[in-house]
Enzyme design. Sequence first.
Site, short mmCIF file in Angstrom:
data_model
loop_
_atom_site.label_atom_id
_atom_site.label_comp_id
_atom_site.label_asym_id
_atom_site.label_seq_id
_atom_site.Cartn_x
_atom_site.Cartn_y
_atom_site.Cartn_z
N ASN A 81 -2.23 4.08 16.80
CA ASN A 81 -3.07 3.06 17.50
C ASN A 81 -2.39 2.69 19.11
OD1 ASN A 81 -0.83 1.43 16.94
ND2 ASN A 81 -2.11 -0.57 16.78
N ARG A 135 -12.96 0.87 -3.23
CA ARG A 135 -14.36 1.22 -3.86
C ARG A 135 -14.45 2.55 -4.55
NH1 ARG A 135 -18.68 -0.59 0.70
NH2 ARG A 135 -17.40 0.90 2.05
N GLY A 152 -7.72 2.76 7.34
CA GLY A 152 -6.43 2.82 8.29
C GLY A 152 -5.78 1.41 8.10
N ALA A 153 -6.27 0.23 7.90
CA ALA A 153 -5.59 -1.07 8.15
C ALA A 153 -4.60 -1.17 6.94
CB ALA A 153 -6.41 -2.16 8.45
N ASP A 213 0.10 -1.64 13.87
CA ASP A 213 -0.85 -2.35 13.31
C ASP A 213 -0.06 -2.90 11.90
OD1 ASP A 213 -3.21 -2.16 14.58
OD2 ASP A 213 -4.11 -0.75 13.47
N SER A 222 -13.77 -5.79 22.42
CA SER A 222 -12.24 -5.52 22.49
C SER A 222 -11.53 -6.73 23.02
CB SER A 222 -11.75 -4.03 22.81
OG SER A 222 -10.39 -4.57 22.86
N TYR A 269 -10.25 -10.55 12.16
CA TYR A 269 -9.86 -11.57 12.96
C TYR A 269 -11.13 -12.33 13.80
CZ TYR A 269 -10.36 -8.26 16.41
OH TYR A 269 -10.70 -6.97 17.19
N LYS A 295 -8.27 6.94 15.67
CA LYS A 295 -7.18 6.59 15.42
C LYS A 295 -6.51 7.66 14.63
CE LYS A 295 -6.81 1.45 15.01
NZ LYS A 295 -6.31 0.38 14.18
N GLY A 355 -8.85 -2.61 -0.35
CA GLY A 355 -9.31 -1.48 0.81
C GLY A 355 -8.18 -0.61 0.91
P1 NAD Z 1 -11.59 1.67 7.69
O1 NAD Z 1 -13.07 2.17 7.87
O2 NAD Z 1 -10.60 2.88 7.85
O3 NAD Z 1 -11.27 1.23 6.12
C1 NAD Z 1 -12.06 0.16 5.56
C2 NAD Z 1 -12.01 0.13 4.29
O4 NAD Z 1 -12.74 -1.05 3.48
C3 NAD Z 1 -12.46 1.18 3.28
O5 NAD Z 1 -11.43 1.53 1.98
C4 NAD Z 1 -13.68 0.85 2.76
O6 NAD Z 1 -13.90 1.34 1.60
C5 NAD Z 1 -13.70 -0.59 2.60
N1 NAD Z 1 -14.66 -1.40 2.78
C6 NAD Z 1 -15.64 -1.25 3.72
N2 NAD Z 1 -16.68 -2.13 3.25
C7 NAD Z 1 -16.44 -2.77 2.17
C8 NAD Z 1 -17.10 -3.55 1.09
N3 NAD Z 1 -18.38 -4.06 1.55
N4 NAD Z 1 -16.66 -3.73 0.19
C9 NAD Z 1 -15.38 -3.17 -0.39
N5 NAD Z 1 -14.63 -2.38 0.33
C10 NAD Z 1 -15.27 -2.08 1.72
O7 NAD Z 1 -11.33 0.51 8.74
P2 NAD Z 1 -9.91 -0.09 9.04
O8 NAD Z 1 -9.63 0.67 10.48
O9 NAD Z 1 -8.82 0.22 7.94
O10 NAD Z 1 -10.40 -1.51 9.38
C11 NAD Z 1 -10.76 -2.35 8.42
C12 NAD Z 1 -10.88 -3.85 9.02
O11 NAD Z 1 -9.57 -4.26 9.72
C13 NAD Z 1 -11.68 -3.95 10.10
O12 NAD Z 1 -12.40 -5.15 9.92
C14 NAD Z 1 -10.80 -4.01 11.30
O13 NAD Z 1 -11.49 -4.72 12.38
C15 NAD Z 1 -9.59 -4.73 10.70
N6 NAD Z 1 -8.52 -4.49 11.67
C16 NAD Z 1 -7.76 -5.50 12.11
C17 NAD Z 1 -6.58 -5.17 12.87
C18 NAD Z 1 -5.88 -6.37 13.38
O14 NAD Z 1 -4.92 -6.00 14.47
N7 NAD Z 1 -6.23 -7.79 12.89
C19 NAD Z 1 -6.26 -3.83 13.15
C20 NAD Z 1 -6.88 -2.83 12.40
C21 NAD Z 1 -8.13 -3.04 11.65
#
Ligand code: NAD
Length: 299
Positions: free
Chosen positions: A102, A168, A146-147, A118, A30, A243, A81, A143
Site C-alpha cells: 500500500n 466465506r 488484503g486487510a 495497513d 479517498s 472506517y 495492491k 475475512g
Molecule cells: P478484499 O476484497 O481483499 O477482501 C475482502 C474480504 O471480505 C474477502 O475475504 C471477502 O470474501 C470478504 N467479504 C466480502 N464481502 C463479504 C460478506 N458480505 N460477507 C462475508 N465476507 C465478505 O478487500 P480488502 O482490501 O481486504 O478490504 C476489506 C475492507 O477493509 C474494505 O472495506 C476496505 O475499505 C477496508 N480497509 C480499511 C483500511 C483502513 O485503513 N481502515 C485499509 C485497508 C482496507
Amino acid sequence: MTVDNPAAPIFVPSVHTKFFVLFGDPLSFSVSAWMHNHVFRKLGMDCLYSPLEIGEEKLGTAVKTMETWHCAGANVTMPYKAKVVPYLDDLADSARYTGVVNTIVLGEDGRKTGHNTDGEGFVQSLYSPLGLDVPSKEYLILGAGGAASAVACTLASKGVRRILVLSRKSSFHRAEGLKKRMDEHFPGVCTIDEMNEDVLRRAVPAHEVIINATKVGMGTYADETVFDTALLSPCQAVCDVVYNPRETKMILEAKGKGCKALGGLWMLVNQGAEAFRLWTGVEPPVDFMYETACRFLDR
Ligand code: NAD
C-alpha cells in the site's frame, strides 16, 4: 470538490516540490489526499499529494517513471495492491509477508520498495486508543483479503500466538493462501475455517478480540453485521477495518453490549502516518491527521 476555505493562501508547486500520489481506481472517496496535504501545509513542507485514478494498463508505466515527474513516493489502493508488485525493485518484510503493497518508497538510488503499512496502522490502534496488551490476546479475524492478511501478519510479528481466520466458502482459497504465507513466516500461529453460522456461534464467544476485515458494515452492507452481536460479552474487544461509517452497525452494537470497540478510522490514519514517516523521515502530527480525516468524512 469545494475549497475548504476560499480565503486560505493557495499552494503553488515549485521546481523543487516533491509529489506523492495514490494509485487506485476509483478514488473519488479517498481521504488520503485531504489528510496528507493538510499535514504538508501544517508543517510547511514543499510537497503535494494527488490521487491518480488510472486504468490497469497504465499502472506499470506510471510506477516505472515515478522519478521523472518528481514523484517521491506513493500509496497504492484497490484494485492494485497486489498488481503493483511486479513493477517494484524490492519488498519490505511487511509487503513480503502479505504479498500486498500500500506504500511505495523511492530510495536515493532510484529503487522502489513496496511496504504494507495497513497492518501496522491497525495494530497501533489496538495499543492506543483501544489500550490492549496486544501479544497476550487470541484473535478472530473475519475475512481473508488484503486487510485481513496485513492485520494477521502484523499481529504475528508482534508476538501473537493464536489467530483464527474465517472466510466465506466462495473465496476460501484466499484463506488457504493467507495461512500458507503465515506458516512460512510464523509457523503454527494461524488456523482457518469456513465462515458460517455454526462456526461463528462457537468462535465469536471464544475469542478475546474480534476483527471484522470484510466489507460488511459499509456501502450496500451498512445495515449488516457478519455475526449476531448477541454472542458478545463485555470482556471482549471488537474492531473494524471499515472506517466509513466511522462506527459500523457491529461497532455500535458491540459498544451497546459493553465491549471495547473501535472502528477503522485510526487504522486509516496510522497507516497514512507510517507511510509519511517512510517517505519523509518526519514525524507527522497524528492527532491532527485524525481530526482532518474526521472533517473529511463529516463533510
Ligand atoms: P478484499 O476484497 O481483499 O477482501 C475482502 C474480504 O471480505 C474477502 O475475504 C471477502 O470474501 C470478504 N467479504 C466480502 N464481502 C463479504 C460478506 N458480505 N460477507 C462475508 N465476507 C465478505 O478487500 P480488502 O482490501 O481486504 O478490504 C476489506 C475492507 O477493509 C474494505 O472495506 C476496505 O475499505 C477496508 N480497509 C480499511 C483500511 C483502513 O485503513 N481502515 C485499509 C485497508 C482496507
